[in-house]
Design an enzyme around this catalytic site. Structure first.
Site, PDB file in Angstrom:
ATOM      1  N   GLU A 183       0.823  -1.216   0.000  1.00 42.70           N
ATOM      2  CA  GLU A 183       0.000   0.000   0.000  1.00 42.70           C
ATOM      3  C   GLU A 183       0.861   1.272   0.000  1.00 42.70           C
ATOM      4  O   GLU A 183       0.389   2.350   0.370  1.00 42.70           O
ATOM      5  CB  GLU A 183      -0.949   0.017   1.209  1.00 42.70           C
ATOM      6  CG  GLU A 183      -1.887  -1.170   1.305  1.00 42.70           C
ATOM      7  CD  GLU A 183      -2.919  -1.279   0.164  1.00 42.70           C
ATOM      8  OE1 GLU A 183      -2.934  -0.398  -0.717  1.00 42.70           O
ATOM      9  OE2 GLU A 183      -3.681  -2.254   0.160  1.00 42.70           O
ATOM     10  N   HIS A 201      -2.803   1.939   8.332  1.00 39.62           N
ATOM     11  CA  HIS A 201      -3.854   1.130   7.689  1.00 39.62           C
ATOM     12  C   HIS A 201      -4.084  -0.124   8.524  1.00 39.62           C
ATOM     13  O   HIS A 201      -3.126  -0.838   8.836  1.00 39.62           O
ATOM     14  CB  HIS A 201      -3.432   0.754   6.268  1.00 39.62           C
ATOM     15  CG  HIS A 201      -4.343  -0.241   5.616  1.00 39.62           C
ATOM     16  ND1 HIS A 201      -5.702  -0.059   5.506  1.00 39.62           N
ATOM     17  CD2 HIS A 201      -4.082  -1.448   5.053  1.00 39.62           C
ATOM     18  CE1 HIS A 201      -6.236  -1.104   4.884  1.00 39.62           C
ATOM     19  NE2 HIS A 201      -5.276  -1.964   4.607  1.00 39.62           N
ATOM     20  N   HIS A 219      -7.234  -3.392   9.722  1.00 39.34           N
ATOM     21  CA  HIS A 219      -8.428  -4.166   9.328  1.00 39.34           C
ATOM     22  C   HIS A 219      -9.319  -4.410  10.548  1.00 39.34           C
ATOM     23  O   HIS A 219      -9.487  -5.561  10.960  1.00 39.34           O
ATOM     24  CB  HIS A 219      -8.002  -5.517   8.737  1.00 39.34           C
ATOM     25  CG  HIS A 219      -7.230  -5.456   7.460  1.00 39.34           C
ATOM     26  ND1 HIS A 219      -6.640  -6.567   6.883  1.00 39.34           N
ATOM     27  CD2 HIS A 219      -6.956  -4.423   6.624  1.00 39.34           C
ATOM     28  CE1 HIS A 219      -6.032  -6.229   5.759  1.00 39.34           C
ATOM     29  NE2 HIS A 219      -6.197  -4.924   5.573  1.00 39.34           N
ATOM     30  N   GLU A 240     -17.519  11.266  22.448  1.00 41.24           N
ATOM     31  CA  GLU A 240     -16.111  11.549  22.181  1.00 41.24           C
ATOM     32  C   GLU A 240     -15.824  11.727  20.670  1.00 41.24           C
ATOM     33  O   GLU A 240     -14.911  12.461  20.294  1.00 41.24           O
ATOM     34  CB  GLU A 240     -15.331  10.348  22.733  1.00 41.24           C
ATOM     35  CG  GLU A 240     -13.874  10.299  22.471  1.00 41.24           C
ATOM     36  CD  GLU A 240     -13.300   8.918  22.814  1.00 41.24           C
ATOM     37  OE1 GLU A 240     -14.035   7.908  22.767  1.00 41.24           O
ATOM     38  OE2 GLU A 240     -12.105   8.873  23.101  1.00 41.24           O
ATOM     39  N   HIS A 244     -12.896  -3.904   3.515  1.00 37.99           N
ATOM     40  CA  HIS A 244     -11.449  -4.107   3.619  1.00 37.99           C
ATOM     41  C   HIS A 244     -10.883  -3.589   4.956  1.00 37.99           C
ATOM     42  O   HIS A 244     -10.284  -4.355   5.698  1.00 37.99           O
ATOM     43  CB  HIS A 244     -10.748  -3.418   2.431  1.00 37.99           C
ATOM     44  CG  HIS A 244      -9.271  -3.598   2.403  1.00 37.99           C
ATOM     45  ND1 HIS A 244      -8.565  -3.783   1.245  1.00 37.99           N
ATOM     46  CD2 HIS A 244      -8.338  -3.602   3.400  1.00 37.99           C
ATOM     47  CE1 HIS A 244      -7.274  -3.924   1.525  1.00 37.99           C
ATOM     48  NE2 HIS A 244      -7.115  -3.815   2.823  1.00 37.99           N
TER      49      HIS A 244
HETATM   50  O1  2HA Z   1      -1.636  -6.980   3.343  1.00 39.54           O
HETATM   51  O2  2HA Z   1      -3.525  -4.740   4.386  1.00 39.54           O
HETATM   52  O3  2HA Z   1      -4.256  -3.785   2.052  1.00 39.54           O
HETATM   53  C1  2HA Z   1      -1.530  -5.658   3.665  1.00 39.54           C
HETATM   54  C2  2HA Z   1      -2.815  -4.999   3.444  1.00 39.54           C
HETATM   55  C3  2HA Z   1      -3.202  -4.661   2.068  1.00 39.54           C
HETATM   56 ZN    ZN Z   2      -5.427  -3.945   3.926  1.00 35.47          ZN
END
Ligand code: 2HA
Ligand code: ZN
Length: 283
Positions: A117, A140, A142, A170, A211
């Site tokens: 990414e 980033h 998940h 909050e 995602h």
């Molecule tokens: O594998 O999260 O979006 C890494 C990630 C790709």
């Molecule tokens: Zn990801």
């Protein structure tokens, strides 16, 4: 000084482990980037290695970041392993003078490349730097509840923001500019990077449908704390939606406006629309 002994690197590695223990980084999921300060580059100069001279394409164009240094997680590496083996799983890259290519100058001692990414990280760091040069961290992850909501709410930043705002007082205090939503797109490329950085031009948080999410911050605490705050509110919303599609009572637009003066914020009015029903996700 060794990279691994610096305060910024220690915070970076710790955050990767913290995210794993939140359950946000299954396998090699998620990635982190940090734009180094000039004094930090001076501090670690003797630990950097420019010898290979090998340059790789970023996959996009970030002229505002030309010549800068970034610590980033490695592609395919597990966030879980970073606190124990940072040099194998993380690298520092230097961008070239045009902001098109990078060189690895530290880390990834067993080989590898920066996160898949990288285009999204660098394009986000670029737009964030333009609006506030103090923003240095892009994260980033998940998180399950944020992802779950992308199957339940319309993929509309205003509706997402309003529903998340209502789950914790909050939230509007922490991110009064709200959050944006990117529809499902192929990860890892320039198109999703462009869509995400469009959101980051004004907001600190972008949801990636089905995602995960991206958060930015002036330091590691701010970026991690923002991800944590949004995910916590998303968890409350999922609990409420698991029971009913209607709220009996909630925080009203008038209540939200009452937060502005005492907290010194200015909640964007586009999130404070009058709702026609108490059904979650309806405007
Ligand atoms: O594998 O999260 O979006 C890494 C990630 C790709
Ligand atoms: Zn990801």
């Amino acid at each position: 000084m060794k990279v691994v002994d610096t305060a910024f690197a220690k915070s970076f590695f710790r955050m990767c482990g913290d995210g794993f223990y939140q359950g946000w980084h299954e396998r090699n999921g998620g990635n982190l980037s940090y734009r180094l300060k000039e004094d930090e580059i001076r501090e670690i100069w003797d630990d950097l290695n420019f010898e290979s001279g090998r340059q790789y394409d970023i996959g996009t164009f970030v002229p505002t970041l030309a010549g800068e240094f970034f610590m980033v997680t490695g592609s395919g590496k597990y966030m879980r392993n970073i606190p124990d083996a940072p040099e194998e799983n993380v690298c520092i890259v230097k961008l070239d003078a045009s902001g098109v290519r990078y060189q690895i100058v530290w880390g990834l001692t067993n080989g590898g490349k920066p996160t898949s990414e990288l285009p999204s990280h660098l394009m986000n760091l670029e737009v964030c730097k333009r609006r506030d040069p103090n923003i240095r961290v892009v994260y980033h992850a998940h998180p399950a509840n944020i992802i779950a909501l992308t199957y339940l709410l319309p993929l509309d930043g205003e509706i997402f923001t309003r529903e998340i705002f209502e789950m914790a007082t909050e939230c509007p205090v922490v991110f009064p500019k709200g959050i944006g939503v990117v529809p499902w797109m192929v990860p890892g490329g320039k198109d999703i990077a462009v869509a995400t950085s469009k959101i980051m031009e004004e907001q600190d948080f972008a949801v990636w449908a089905h995602h995960g999410a991206f958060a930015c911050g002036t330091d590691f605490d701010m970026a991690f704390g923002l991800m944590h705050t949004v995910e916590k509110a998303a968890e409350v919303l999922i609990k409420v939606m698991s029971v009913t599609d209607k709220k009996r009572q909630t925080i009203s637009p008038r209540n939200f406006r009452a937060l502005n003066a005492p907290f010194g914020i200015d909640i964007d009015e586009r999130f404070l629309y009058d709702k026609k029903s108490n059904v979650i996700g309806e405007r």
